[in-house]
Scaffold this motif. Structure first.
Motif, mmCIF file in Angstrom:
data_model
loop_
_atom_site.group_PDB
_atom_site.id
_atom_site.type_symbol
_atom_site.label_atom_id
_atom_site.label_comp_id
_atom_site.label_asym_id
_atom_site.label_seq_id
_atom_site.Cartn_x
_atom_site.Cartn_y
_atom_site.Cartn_z
ATOM 1 N N SER A 110 72.475 8.296 89.937
ATOM 2 C CA SER A 110 73.621 8.186 88.718
ATOM 3 C C SER A 110 74.833 8.662 90.103
ATOM 4 N N THR A 111 74.549 9.562 90.389
ATOM 5 C CA THR A 111 76.143 10.090 92.097
ATOM 6 C C THR A 111 75.746 8.316 92.206
ATOM 7 N N ILE A 112 75.102 8.251 93.188
ATOM 8 C CA ILE A 112 75.140 6.779 93.799
ATOM 9 C C ILE A 112 75.506 5.312 93.674
ATOM 10 N N SER A 113 75.259 5.292 92.001
ATOM 11 C CA SER A 113 76.304 4.344 91.509
ATOM 12 C C SER A 113 77.702 4.835 91.279
ATOM 13 N N ARG A 114 78.136 5.471 90.394
ATOM 14 C CA ARG A 114 79.292 5.652 90.638
ATOM 15 C C ARG A 114 79.798 5.868 92.151
ATOM 16 N N ILE A 115 79.281 6.803 93.382
ATOM 17 C CA ILE A 115 80.462 6.037 93.984
ATOM 18 C C ILE A 115 80.476 5.101 94.524
ATOM 19 N N ALA A 116 79.506 3.685 94.608
ATOM 20 C CA ALA A 116 79.485 2.255 94.673
ATOM 21 C C ALA A 116 80.173 1.248 94.228
#
Length: 217
Positions: free
Chosen positions: A38-44
């Motif tokens: 979820s963190t990677i998704s928010r960053i991307a």
């Protein structure tokens, strides 16, 4: 639109493009980096600002230079080419003085700490796993940090020597411990702490060179 927003969008696009080119999912990148999906998704998707520690892990596994990700995320990055050509990279005393006195680091870094870390890698350097890590990951790490200057040149020489089959066990141990210190991301100073992130690596190189000189190398 603010510069920060532009930077975030540039970072997100970099990550998405790299994932697509390498046929990786965000879930797979999560398992590689230890960062929540979820963190990677928010960053991307430009909904969360990436921490430097996030960027270092992403750089490691997507093979994007860390400095590129830092700049794309809007962080001010010191020109390492200028820094690496300075005298602080050529003297143990000077490097240690910088590390001990720096107001930018949470705590002073001493030569004893670096020596303790190097000693942890000595036996690992003699194992098959340690040897494979050095052989397979050294060049990628050099490319990742866009390394220039004397400490990178010395590391390249060390790597070339390490790969020679005629080395004594003691020599291979010293060379391997320094190379692993550089390759692994467990440095005393995280690599993303500019402009100090590689000063401890420089110190490790100098310690290794001094130990090798005592062997008559």
């Amino acid at each position: 639109m603010s510069n920060t927003q532009n930077s975030d969008q540039k970072l997100g696009q970099l990550i998405k493009t790299a994932l697509k080119e390498q046929a990786l999912s965000m879930r797979k990148l999560s398992s590689l980096t230890g960062i929540d999906t979820s963190t990677i998704s928010r960053i991307a998707n430009n909904k969360q600002k990436a921490k430097p520690s996030h960027l270092q892990q992403i750089a490691n596994h997507l093979k994007i230079p860390l400095i590129t990700l830092m700049q794309a995320a809007g962080y001010e990055v010191e020109d390492k080419e200028k820094t690496s050509s300075s005298d602080m990279y050529t003297s143990i005393d000077t490097i240690q003085e910088v590390l001990i006195s720096s107001k930018y680091l949470d705590q002073p870094v001493t030569i004893e700490q670096i020596q303790q870390e190097l000693s942890k890698y000595e036996q690992f350097a003699l194992t098959k796993e340690g040897q494979q890590k050095i052989v397979h990951e050294f060049e990628a790490k050099v490319e990742q940090v866009m390394g220039t200057g004397p400490f990178i040149m010395e590391l390249k020489k060390m790597y070339k020597t390490y790969c020679e089959e005629t080395n004594s066990i003691e020599k291979r141990t010293i060379l391997g411990s320094v190379l692993l210190y550089f390759i692994l991301s467990t440095d005393i100073i995280p690599d993303y702490v500019f402009p100090f992130g590689y000063l401890d690596d420089c110190l490790a190189v100098q310690i290794g060179l001094e130990r090798l000189s005592k062997l008559g190398v």
